[in-house]
Design a protein around this motif. Structure first.
Motif, PDB file in Angstrom:
ATOM      1  N   ASP A  17      22.396  -9.087   4.075  1.00  0.00           N
ATOM      2  CA  ASP A  17      22.476  -8.145   2.949  1.00  0.00           C
ATOM      3  C   ASP A  17      22.425  -6.698   3.439  1.00  0.00           C
ATOM      4  O   ASP A  17      22.540  -5.767   2.646  1.00  0.00           O
ATOM      5  CB  ASP A  17      21.270  -8.310   2.007  1.00  0.00           C
ATOM      6  CG  ASP A  17      21.230  -9.642   1.293  1.00  0.00           C
ATOM      7  OD1 ASP A  17      22.038 -10.513   1.620  1.00  0.00           O
ATOM      8  OD2 ASP A  17      20.366  -9.808   0.410  1.00  0.00           O
ATOM      9  N   ASP A  74      10.732   5.234  -0.162  1.00  0.00           N
ATOM     10  CA  ASP A  74      11.543   4.181   0.464  1.00  0.00           C
ATOM     11  C   ASP A  74      12.511   4.813   1.465  1.00  0.00           C
ATOM     12  O   ASP A  74      12.780   4.254   2.545  1.00  0.00           O
ATOM     13  CB  ASP A  74      12.304   3.432  -0.646  1.00  0.00           C
ATOM     14  CG  ASP A  74      13.087   2.226  -0.129  1.00  0.00           C
ATOM     15  OD1 ASP A  74      12.612   1.581   0.832  1.00  0.00           O
ATOM     16  OD2 ASP A  74      14.164   1.939  -0.683  1.00  0.00           O
ATOM     17  N   PRO A  90      17.545  -4.522   3.134  1.00  0.00           N
ATOM     18  CA  PRO A  90      16.781  -4.769   1.904  1.00  0.00           C
ATOM     19  C   PRO A  90      15.786  -5.924   1.993  1.00  0.00           C
ATOM     20  O   PRO A  90      14.647  -5.800   1.526  1.00  0.00           O
ATOM     21  CB  PRO A  90      17.856  -5.054   0.859  1.00  0.00           C
ATOM     22  CG  PRO A  90      19.090  -4.425   1.394  1.00  0.00           C
ATOM     23  CD  PRO A  90      18.993  -4.547   2.884  1.00  0.00           C
ATOM     24  N   ASP A  91      16.202  -7.048   2.592  1.00  0.00           N
ATOM     25  CA  ASP A  91      15.296  -8.201   2.591  1.00  0.00           C
ATOM     26  C   ASP A  91      14.106  -7.980   3.527  1.00  0.00           C
ATOM     27  O   ASP A  91      12.979  -8.368   3.210  1.00  0.00           O
ATOM     28  CB  ASP A  91      16.056  -9.490   2.945  1.00  0.00           C
ATOM     29  CG  ASP A  91      16.995  -9.927   1.823  1.00  0.00           C
ATOM     30  OD1 ASP A  91      16.988  -9.272   0.754  1.00  0.00           O
ATOM     31  OD2 ASP A  91      17.726 -10.913   1.997  1.00  0.00           O
ATOM     32  N   PHE A 142      23.159   2.681  -5.781  1.00  0.00           N
ATOM     33  CA  PHE A 142      22.101   1.982  -5.048  1.00  0.00           C
ATOM     34  C   PHE A 142      20.895   2.903  -5.039  1.00  0.00           C
ATOM     35  O   PHE A 142      20.908   3.974  -4.451  1.00  0.00           O
ATOM     36  CB  PHE A 142      22.572   1.667  -3.617  1.00  0.00           C
ATOM     37  CG  PHE A 142      21.713   0.637  -2.932  1.00  0.00           C
ATOM     38  CD1 PHE A 142      21.856  -0.715  -3.211  1.00  0.00           C
ATOM     39  CD2 PHE A 142      20.754   1.024  -2.006  1.00  0.00           C
ATOM     40  CE1 PHE A 142      21.049  -1.667  -2.583  1.00  0.00           C
ATOM     41  CE2 PHE A 142      19.960   0.077  -1.374  1.00  0.00           C
ATOM     42  CZ  PHE A 142      20.108  -1.271  -1.666  1.00  0.00           C
ATOM     43  N   ARG A 143      19.853   2.512  -5.759  1.00  0.00           N
ATOM     44  CA  ARG A 143      18.719   3.391  -6.032  1.00  0.00           C
ATOM     45  C   ARG A 143      17.744   3.398  -4.855  1.00  0.00           C
ATOM     46  O   ARG A 143      17.145   2.377  -4.529  1.00  0.00           O
ATOM     47  CB  ARG A 143      17.973   2.923  -7.292  1.00  0.00           C
ATOM     48  CG  ARG A 143      18.851   2.640  -8.487  1.00  0.00           C
ATOM     49  CD  ARG A 143      19.289   3.872  -9.228  1.00  0.00           C
ATOM     50  NE  ARG A 143      18.178   4.676  -9.691  1.00  0.00           N
ATOM     51  CZ  ARG A 143      18.265   5.968  -9.978  1.00  0.00           C
ATOM     52  NH1 ARG A 143      19.410   6.620  -9.816  1.00  0.00           N
ATOM     53  NH2 ARG A 143      17.210   6.624 -10.401  1.00  0.00           N
ATOM     54  N   TRP A 151      11.749  -5.403  -5.566  1.00  0.00           N
ATOM     55  CA  TRP A 151      12.170  -4.650  -4.378  1.00  0.00           C
ATOM     56  C   TRP A 151      11.662  -3.210  -4.491  1.00  0.00           C
ATOM     57  O   TRP A 151      11.259  -2.773  -5.572  1.00  0.00           O
ATOM     58  CB  TRP A 151      13.697  -4.656  -4.229  1.00  0.00           C
ATOM     59  CG  TRP A 151      14.448  -4.207  -5.452  1.00  0.00           C
ATOM     60  CD1 TRP A 151      14.911  -5.004  -6.459  1.00  0.00           C
ATOM     61  CD2 TRP A 151      14.778  -2.859  -5.821  1.00  0.00           C
ATOM     62  NE1 TRP A 151      15.518  -4.242  -7.421  1.00  0.00           N
ATOM     63  CE2 TRP A 151      15.457  -2.920  -7.051  1.00  0.00           C
ATOM     64  CE3 TRP A 151      14.575  -1.606  -5.237  1.00  0.00           C
ATOM     65  CZ2 TRP A 151      15.936  -1.785  -7.710  1.00  0.00           C
ATOM     66  CZ3 TRP A 151      15.054  -0.475  -5.886  1.00  0.00           C
ATOM     67  CH2 TRP A 151      15.725  -0.568  -7.114  1.00  0.00           C
ATOM     68  N   GLN A 187      26.200  -5.718  -1.231  1.00  0.00           N
ATOM     69  CA  GLN A 187      25.497  -4.822  -2.171  1.00  0.00           C
ATOM     70  C   GLN A 187      26.428  -4.281  -3.252  1.00  0.00           C
ATOM     71  O   GLN A 187      25.982  -3.976  -4.355  1.00  0.00           O
ATOM     72  CB  GLN A 187      24.789  -3.666  -1.429  1.00  0.00           C
ATOM     73  CG  GLN A 187      23.712  -4.114  -0.442  1.00  0.00           C
ATOM     74  CD  GLN A 187      22.529  -4.846  -1.082  1.00  0.00           C
ATOM     75  OE1 GLN A 187      22.309  -4.799  -2.296  1.00  0.00           O
ATOM     76  NE2 GLN A 187      21.761  -5.543  -0.265  1.00  0.00           N
TER      77      GLN A 187
HETATM   78  N1  FO1 Z   1      18.486  -3.932  -6.129  1.00  0.00           N
HETATM   79  C1  FO1 Z   1      19.056  -3.558  -7.285  1.00  0.00           C
HETATM   80  O1  FO1 Z   1      19.311  -4.404  -8.133  1.00  0.00           O
HETATM   81  N2  FO1 Z   1      19.358  -2.227  -7.532  1.00  0.00           N
HETATM   82  C2  FO1 Z   1      19.099  -1.252  -6.631  1.00  0.00           C
HETATM   83  O2  FO1 Z   1      19.404  -0.076  -6.875  1.00  0.00           O
HETATM   84  C3  FO1 Z   1      18.459  -1.630  -5.404  1.00  0.00           C
HETATM   85  C4  FO1 Z   1      18.087  -0.682  -4.456  1.00  0.00           C
HETATM   86  C5  FO1 Z   1      17.408  -1.099  -3.299  1.00  0.00           C
HETATM   87  C6  FO1 Z   1      16.978  -0.152  -2.375  1.00  0.00           C
HETATM   88  C7  FO1 Z   1      16.312  -0.543  -1.238  1.00  0.00           C
HETATM   89  C8  FO1 Z   1      16.071  -1.913  -1.013  1.00  0.00           C
HETATM   90  O3  FO1 Z   1      15.414  -2.293   0.113  1.00  0.00           O
HETATM   91  C9  FO1 Z   1      16.481  -2.859  -1.920  1.00  0.00           C
HETATM   92  C10 FO1 Z   1      17.151  -2.474  -3.077  1.00  0.00           C
HETATM   93  N3  FO1 Z   1      17.568  -3.395  -4.020  1.00  0.00           N
HETATM   94  C11 FO1 Z   1      18.176  -3.005  -5.185  1.00  0.00           C
HETATM   95  C12 FO1 Z   1      17.350  -4.822  -3.822  1.00  0.00           C
HETATM   96  C13 FO1 Z   1      18.364  -5.499  -2.941  1.00  0.00           C
HETATM   97  O4  FO1 Z   1      19.570  -4.899  -2.821  1.00  0.00           O
HETATM   98  C14 FO1 Z   1      18.538  -6.974  -3.300  1.00  0.00           C
HETATM   99  O5  FO1 Z   1      17.431  -7.490  -3.982  1.00  0.00           O
HETATM  100  C15 FO1 Z   1      18.668  -7.825  -2.083  1.00  0.00           C
HETATM  101  O6  FO1 Z   1      19.627  -7.418  -1.175  1.00  0.00           O
HETATM  102  C16 FO1 Z   1      18.911  -9.296  -2.469  1.00  0.00           C
HETATM  103  O7  FO1 Z   1      18.015 -10.041  -1.751  1.00  0.00           O
END
Ligand code: FO1
Length: 326
Positions: free
Chosen positions: A46, A104, A57-58, A98-99, A76, A160
C-alpha cells in the motif's frame, strides 16, 4: 474454546498484518506476548510516494496502534491531530485527497529523509517504532518496493488512488503487485521463517487479497511457511458476509467469489492449518473443516482493547491445539 494458552510455551510467534484490522489483533497479541516472543510482519504494497514523501500506511498504523497513539475512530493516523498543512495545501489548490495530519507528516519526513540517506525500510521502521516507544519488532515484508495496482472499470489505479481517492468505488477486474517478482522478503523475516522453529504463524484479519497476498507471494515465503513446523492460523476478516472494514467483501463479489468466511478459507487453501471464524458464522464450521482445516469459533469483532486481547488469547489457545497438516 480450548483451554487457556500457556504463554511460557512460546519462543516465537510471527503475525502477518495489513493496516487497521490487523493492527487491532496485533495490539491484542502484544499484550500477551513479550517483544522477544512476537514479531509482526507488515504489508508494504500500500506504500506510495505522495507530495514528495515516502508513505507506508500499514507500517504507520501498526506503530501508532502499538504506541497507543492512533486515532481510534479512523483506525489510521494519530489521535488529536491538527490539519494546518492540509488547510494550507487546500488554499494553494494542491492535492488534498490523501489526508496527512501535521504530526503524521513528521513521520513521513523522518522516513523520507532516512530512506534518502540510504537506510533500508526495515531500519527506518525500527527507528520510527523506537522513537514512539514501541518494543515489539515490526518488520516491513520487504525492503524492496512492491506496489498494488488495480485494473478497474475506470482504468488502472494505484492502491491509494483506488482506496482513498476513489473510495473503493470502481469495480475491480484484476489486481497485481508491481515489483513483487524482484522483491526479496525482508532478511530478518525470511530468517525467522526459514531457520526458527516458530510456535505459530498468525494471519491477522486483514484483507486476504490486498494485505496478506503480497506478503505470502514474496519469493520463498509460501515454501518457508510450509517447511516451518509452526501451525498457520488465519482469522477471517469476513463476518456474516461483511468485511469489518475496507473493501474485502465488495472485492470478493467483483471477483466472482461469495463474500463468506468459507471462501476466504478456500482462498488461503492448503496454506492454513487453522481458521478462526466469528460466532455468527458457526454454520460454516463443518464446510471449512471439510477442507482439512481446523476451525475455532469465537467472537472476532474487536470493538475495544479487551476484545483485542480476548481474540488474541483465543487465537493463541487454538494454535496450541493444532496439529500440522503436511
Ligand atoms: N485512509 C483514508 O481513507 N483516507 C485518508 O485520507 C488516509 C490518509 C492516510 C494518511 C497516512 C496513513 O498512514 C494512512 C492514511 N489512510 C487514509 C489509511 C490508509 O491509506 C489505508 O487504511 C491503508 O492503506 C489500507 O490498509
Amino acid at each position: 474454546m480450548p483451554e487457556r494458552y500457556n504463554p511460557e510455551r512460546y519462543n516465537k510467534v510471527l503475525a502477518f498484518s495489513g493496516g487497521v484490522g490487523g493492527a487491532k489483533l496485533a495490539l491484542g497479541l502484544s499484550h500477551l506476548l513479550t517483544p522477544e516472543q512476537l514479531t509482526i510482519v507488515v504489508n508494504t504494497a500500500d506504500d506510495f510516494e505522495h507530495l514528495g514523501l515516502s508513505i507506508s500506511p500499514d507500517i504507520d498504523t501498526l506503530i501508532y496502534t502499538l504506541a497507543g497513539l492512533n486515532d481510534q475512530q479512523q483506525g489510521w493516523g494519530l489521535a488529536n491531530e491538527s490539519w494546518q498543512v492540509m488547510a494550507a495545501l487546500e488554499q494553494r489548490g494542491s492535492e488534498t485527497w490523501f489526508r496527512l495530519g501535521d504530526r503524521d507528516i513528521a513521520t513521513h519526513l523522518e522516513r523520507s529523509q532516512r530512506l534518502a540517506s540510504g537506510q533500508t525500510l526495515a531500519e527506518v521502521t525500527a527507528a520510527l517504532a523506537d522513537q514512539l516507544g514501541v518494543k515489539h519488532p515490526i518488520l516491513p515484508m520487504s525492503d524492496d518496493p512492491v506496489r498494488t495496482r488495480l485494473l478497474t472499470a475506470e482504468g488502472e489505479l494505484a492502491f491509494q488512488q483506488y482506496f482513498v481517492r476513489e473510495q473503493c468505488q470502481p469495480v475491480i477486474d484484476r489486481f497485481y503487485f508491481s515489483g513483487l517478482d524482484q522483491a526479496r522478503p525482508q532478511a530478518d523475516f525470511l530468517r525467522l521463517l526459514q531457520s526458527e522453529p516458530l510456535d505459530a504463524i498468525i494471519i491477522c484479519p486483514s484483507n486476504p487479497f490486498l494485505s496478506v497476498e503480497p506478503i505470502i507471494s514474496l519469493q520463498g515465503v509460501r515454501q518457508a511457511m510450509r517447511d516451518n513446523p509452526a501451525p498457520v492460523v488465519a482469522i477471517s476478516p469476513i463476518v456474516a458476509g461483511l468485511a469489518i472494514k475496507g473493501p474485502a467483501a465488495k472485492m470478493m463479489q467483483e471477483l466472482s467469489m461469495p463474500a463468506t468466511a468459507l471462501a476466504v478459507a478456500e482462498y488461503y487453501g492448503d496454506l492454513l492449518d487453522g481458521f478462526v471464524i466469528d460466532e455468527s458464522d458457526r454454520a460454516l464450521l463443518e464446510p471449512i473443516k471439510a477442507l482439512g482445516i481446523d476451525v475455532a469459533v469465537c467472537p472476532t469483532v474487536m470493538k475495544n482493547l479487551q476484545d483485542r486481547i480476548d481474540l488474541a488469547a483465543s487465537v493463541l489457545s487454538f494454535s496450541q491445539t493444532i496439529s500440522r497438516n503436511s
